[in-house]
Design an enzyme around this catalytic site. Sequence first.
Site, mmCIF file in Angstrom:
data_model
loop_
_atom_site.group_PDB
_atom_site.id
_atom_site.type_symbol
_atom_site.label_atom_id
_atom_site.label_comp_id
_atom_site.label_asym_id
_atom_site.label_seq_id
_atom_site.Cartn_x
_atom_site.Cartn_y
_atom_site.Cartn_z
ATOM 1 C CB SER A 172 -31.660 16.090 64.032
ATOM 2 O OG SER A 172 -30.968 17.275 64.344
ATOM 3 C CE LYS A 173 -35.754 17.678 71.585
ATOM 4 N NZ LYS A 173 -35.831 19.112 71.618
ATOM 5 N NE ARG A 174 -28.226 16.998 68.440
ATOM 6 C CZ ARG A 174 -27.251 16.493 67.722
ATOM 7 N NH1 ARG A 174 -26.172 17.198 67.486
ATOM 8 N NH2 ARG A 174 -27.338 15.262 67.234
ATOM 9 C CG ASP A 175 -31.025 20.130 62.116
ATOM 10 O OD1 ASP A 175 -29.838 20.432 62.300
ATOM 11 O OD2 ASP A 175 -31.394 19.069 61.571
ATOM 12 N N GLY A 176 -33.893 22.142 64.905
ATOM 13 C CA GLY A 176 -34.980 23.023 65.329
ATOM 14 C C GLY A 176 -34.528 23.930 66.461
#
Length: 513
Positions: A261-265
């Site tokens: 997900s974007k949050r992992d980035g």
Amino acid sequence: MEREVRVRFAPSPTGPLHIGGVRTALYNYLFARHHGGKMILRIEDTDSHRFVPGAEDYINEALAWLGIGIDEGVREGGPYGPYKQSERRDIYREHVKMLLDADRAYIAFDTPEQLETKRSAVANFQYDASTRMEMTNSLTLPADEVKRRIDAGEQYVVRFKIEPGRPVEVNDLIRGKVTIKSDILDDKVLYKSADDLPTYHLANIVDDHLMKVSHVIRGEEWLPSAPLHVLLYEAFGWNDTMPQFVHLPLLLKPDGKGKLSKRDGDRLGFPVFPLEWHDPASGNISSGYRESGYLPEAVVNFLALLGWNPGDDTEIMSMQDLIEKFSFEHCSKSGAKFAFEKGKWFNHTYLQNVDDAQLAQMFKPVLREHGVNPNDYSDSYITRVVGMVKGRINFVKDLWDQCAFFFQEPESYDPKAIKKRWSAETPAIMAELIERLNALEDFSSAAAEQPILDWITSKGYHMGNVMNAFRLSVVGECKGPHMFDITELLGREETIRRIRLAIERIKADEPAV
Ligand code: GLU
């Protein structure tokens, strides 16, 4: 005869293209090129509520940056256009009518409130063969009533009439044959009068058919839609041109636990978008691979190997190599961990192959950011500097840390190195070193090294201490390329100036042992 390979990448312009979408585009492109086929870019913008300005340009720019070529599309044109769904309303309307006339679809007037009431009254309510006769639609209302409502401007949807009790087969090149029972599907909405637009499902398969798409290559998240798409192809009588489905494995979080997900980035510090994205609504900026200093070739190579391998251990492959080797035979069914550290390694490796002169040009903006005017140096100087240190970098911006001392004298001296290498006797030895350097006829690396080393040995000095004090004076710390390569490039005058400065500035901490 073998069918002509025609594939499409069909993003919805609802935001920046995610890195997973880029991989889907890449696999479509590699497959098309491998088979000498065509790559279509179709913009699926039928969901007007989710439209985001700038998203379509972003898609084009990202694909162009990565070298993913498009044969037919909005910009490229082609024989089956328009390639933007919002410009194909007439086509969809006509196809909705075909299904209605063939009794494969029906008109439904149920309002959102009515549907909500039904959902709360009936557990697991599904609009399908078991419930449709209880609803407000053209199957339950008299024909004149249906006409009256439409003429009065009442809003409606068209639903696909799915026959229950039928096995539906999806043949997937990666997953093999998947069979489900039609009962689990609901009567999907295909068209909404409110915005005079079809839903994703109808537009998607009508276009795949009309654009003669041979292979539908897309992310695994679309697998649940595939049985419906098969049934739609059948309902239109297009069985013979049904595309081959290929659902690509998910991209997983770096630790493999769940979908990327974007949050992992954000959490782990890597971009999940190809290019930087400025969100028009919130003003938020999301980082991109391009702006983070990745070379497009490295990103392509990295992405290609997330879910596919060439059948052996080969890792470094150009776009041409990938095209030659690509097939779905070596695609995995299971998700691919997003190993972003590996992405850095690819970038490192590709940077090593960039010509030093070109790398020097790429480094100039970084120099400027650090207050150095690159015009104060010759191109050949900057070229030699980057050539000397590039082995230690993952990104162009990392060059600065490795070679700042070629552009400015040390601002400070590493205290640990002082402690270890700079004793009360060092200034005198450094002064002597200055004399020796001055006496050298030839200051080039090859010519200077031996006489200096011989001098240290002949004096019985400690080789490591002297050489490190020398390095500390010139570089500011005990790191960097070969010492005499550094001094050759800096030149005699600057080298000596820095040793003098160090003698003045560095105070011995305690005697070296
Ligand atoms: N518009 C869909 C998307 O955004 C296309 C899915 C497909 O390839 O069928 O990914």
